[in-house]
Design a protein around this motif. Structure first.
Motif, short mmCIF file in Angstrom:
data_model
loop_
_atom_site.label_atom_id
_atom_site.label_comp_id
_atom_site.label_asym_id
_atom_site.label_seq_id
_atom_site.Cartn_x
_atom_site.Cartn_y
_atom_site.Cartn_z
N PRO A 18 5.04 15.99 4.37
CA PRO A 18 4.07 14.89 4.40
C PRO A 18 4.51 13.64 3.64
O PRO A 18 4.35 12.52 4.12
CB PRO A 18 2.82 15.51 3.78
N ARG A 19 5.08 13.82 2.44
CA ARG A 19 5.49 12.64 1.67
C ARG A 19 6.63 11.90 2.37
O ARG A 19 6.65 10.65 2.41
CB ARG A 19 5.89 13.03 0.26
N ASP A 20 7.57 12.65 2.94
CA ASP A 20 8.66 12.01 3.68
C ASP A 20 8.11 11.24 4.88
O ASP A 20 8.61 10.15 5.21
CB ASP A 20 9.67 13.06 4.16
N ASP A 34 6.27 3.86 -3.86
CA ASP A 34 6.77 4.81 -4.85
C ASP A 34 6.27 6.20 -4.47
O ASP A 34 5.32 6.36 -3.72
CB ASP A 34 6.32 4.42 -6.26
N ARG A 35 6.92 7.21 -5.00
CA ARG A 35 6.66 8.58 -4.56
C ARG A 35 5.26 9.07 -4.97
O ARG A 35 4.65 9.88 -4.27
CB ARG A 35 7.75 9.51 -5.09
N VAL A 36 4.75 8.56 -6.06
CA VAL A 36 3.41 8.96 -6.50
C VAL A 36 2.36 8.44 -5.51
O VAL A 36 1.48 9.20 -5.07
CB VAL A 36 3.11 8.43 -7.92
N ARG A 37 2.47 7.18 -5.14
CA ARG A 37 1.51 6.63 -4.17
C ARG A 37 1.68 7.30 -2.81
O ARG A 37 0.70 7.57 -2.11
CB ARG A 37 1.69 5.12 -4.03
N ALA A 38 2.93 7.57 -2.43
CA ALA A 38 3.17 8.22 -1.13
C ALA A 38 2.54 9.61 -1.09
O ALA A 38 1.95 10.01 -0.09
CB ALA A 38 4.67 8.32 -0.87
N THR A 39 2.63 10.34 -2.19
CA THR A 39 2.04 11.67 -2.26
C THR A 39 0.52 11.59 -2.14
O THR A 39 -0.10 12.38 -1.42
CB THR A 39 2.43 12.37 -3.57
N ALA A 40 -0.08 10.64 -2.83
CA ALA A 40 -1.53 10.49 -2.77
C ALA A 40 -1.99 10.10 -1.37
O ALA A 40 -2.99 10.63 -0.85
CB ALA A 40 -1.98 9.43 -3.78
N LEU A 41 -1.24 9.20 -0.74
CA LEU A 41 -1.58 8.80 0.63
C LEU A 41 -1.42 9.98 1.60
O LEU A 41 -2.25 10.19 2.49
CB LEU A 41 -0.69 7.65 1.08
N ALA A 86 -6.19 5.61 10.73
CA ALA A 86 -6.78 4.33 10.35
C ALA A 86 -8.01 4.49 9.46
O ALA A 86 -8.45 3.51 8.84
CB ALA A 86 -7.13 3.53 11.60
N THR A 87 -8.57 5.70 9.40
CA THR A 87 -9.71 5.92 8.50
C THR A 87 -9.27 5.94 7.04
O THR A 87 -10.12 5.88 6.14
CB THR A 87 -10.44 7.25 8.83
N VAL A 88 -7.97 6.03 6.81
CA VAL A 88 -7.43 5.96 5.45
C VAL A 88 -6.89 4.55 5.23
O VAL A 88 -5.94 4.13 5.89
CB VAL A 88 -6.30 6.99 5.25
N ASP A 89 -7.49 3.82 4.34
CA ASP A 89 -7.08 2.43 4.09
C ASP A 89 -5.87 2.40 3.16
O ASP A 89 -5.99 2.54 1.95
CB ASP A 89 -8.25 1.64 3.47
N ALA A 90 -4.71 2.23 3.78
CA ALA A 90 -3.47 2.18 3.00
C ALA A 90 -3.07 0.77 2.63
O ALA A 90 -2.16 0.57 1.82
CB ALA A 90 -2.34 2.84 3.78
N GLY A 91 -3.72 -0.21 3.24
CA GLY A 91 -3.37 -1.59 2.95
C GLY A 91 -2.02 -2.01 3.50
O GLY A 91 -1.40 -2.95 2.99
N ILE A 92 -1.55 -1.32 4.54
CA ILE A 92 -0.25 -1.62 5.15
C ILE A 92 -0.46 -1.93 6.62
O ILE A 92 -0.94 -1.07 7.37
CB ILE A 92 0.72 -0.42 5.00
N GLU A 93 -0.11 -3.11 7.04
CA GLU A 93 -0.31 -3.50 8.43
C GLU A 93 0.56 -2.67 9.37
O GLU A 93 1.76 -2.50 9.13
CB GLU A 93 0.01 -4.98 8.61
N GLY A 94 -0.06 -2.12 10.42
CA GLY A 94 0.67 -1.33 11.40
C GLY A 94 0.99 0.09 10.96
O GLY A 94 1.73 0.81 11.64
N PHE A 95 0.41 0.52 9.85
CA PHE A 95 0.76 1.81 9.27
C PHE A 95 0.35 2.99 10.15
O PHE A 95 1.12 3.94 10.33
CB PHE A 95 0.11 1.94 7.89
#
Length: 228
Positions: A18-20, A34-41, A86-95
């Motif tokens: 998942p993090r990858d 960063d890996r901490v934010r990626a893990t949380a997302l 899209a229900t998870v707001d990551a703040g990244i356009e096109g994510f």
């Protein structure tokens, strides 16, 4: 056994960690997490629902019809999973789209160690092979990239045949494409849906899905298909 029917996800390959997955999708959008934010997302996105991952904790009503049809139509598969992401707001356009695109490419998957050797051994033994998958996109390009297409005699994909496991019809279609009777076929998968092949007359072996890159016991089917 004259033929083996193989599930794809959880049997031949597993989605990337998942993090990858999150890090790669964000990078496609020009964002280095960063890996901490990626893990949380990743944790939040897994709860929302990931293609090739666990079922969503909740499907929003506006996505319910798409979700029900996700393995029957390509547009429904894409729209269901991008809608969930899209229900998870990551703040990244096109994510959300970038996350979905990872499931369409070989880099988004990890073959189990036993997969290629087992397919090669089945081919050498003259056992016909079909990949039977509940899926909403074409996995043939992924097999092409892995160099495994020549070891598969037929791809029976739910969105192409209009039937999903455990409906016996999808297993009958696979047997018909291989030119064998259901009683001559072994279905190998990792879910109760795969075990639905019993109703079609096939033998069934259910193996537990393993983490990416770890053996899942796929090679054990060679003992069941061995011809003296």
């Amino acid at each position: 056994m004259q033929a083996v029917l193989l599930d794809f996800h959880g049997t031949l390959a597993q989605v990337e960690e998942p993090r990858d997955w999150v890090l790669a999708a964000a990078a496609t959008c020009g964002v280095q997490l960063d890996r901490v934010r990626a893990t949380a997302l990743a944790d939040r996105l897994l709860t929302a629902g990931r293609a090739g991952g666990p079922l969503p904790a909740r499907v929003p009503p506006r996505l319910a019809e798409l979700w029900a049809d996700r393995d029957l139509y390509q547009h429904a598969h894409r729209d269901a999973y991008t809608g969930l992401a899209a229900t998870v707001d990551a703040g990244i356009e096109g994510f959300a789209e970038a996350l979905y695109e990872r499931v369409l490419v070989p880099e988004g998957w990890v073959l189990y160690p036993d997969t290629a050797p087992t397919l090669a051994a089945l081919r050498e033994a003259g056992v016909r092979v079909a990949v039977v998958s509940n899926i909403g996109f074409d996995i043939r390009p992924i097999f092409d990239a892995w160099g495994l297409t020549d070891l598969v005699d037929a791809f029976v994909l739910s969105y192409e045949v209009g039937r999903c496991k455990p409906d016996p019809a999808i297993f009958w279609r696979a047997c018909g494409m291989l030119g064998v009777d259901p009683e001559q076929a072994l279905m190998v998968g990792d879910t109760p849906a795969d075990a639905g092949a019993v109703a079609a007359g096939c033998a069934v072996l259910v193996l537990p899905a393993a983490d990416p890159g770890r053996p899942n016991g796929l090679g054990s089917i060679l003992d069941l298909t061995h011809r003296p």
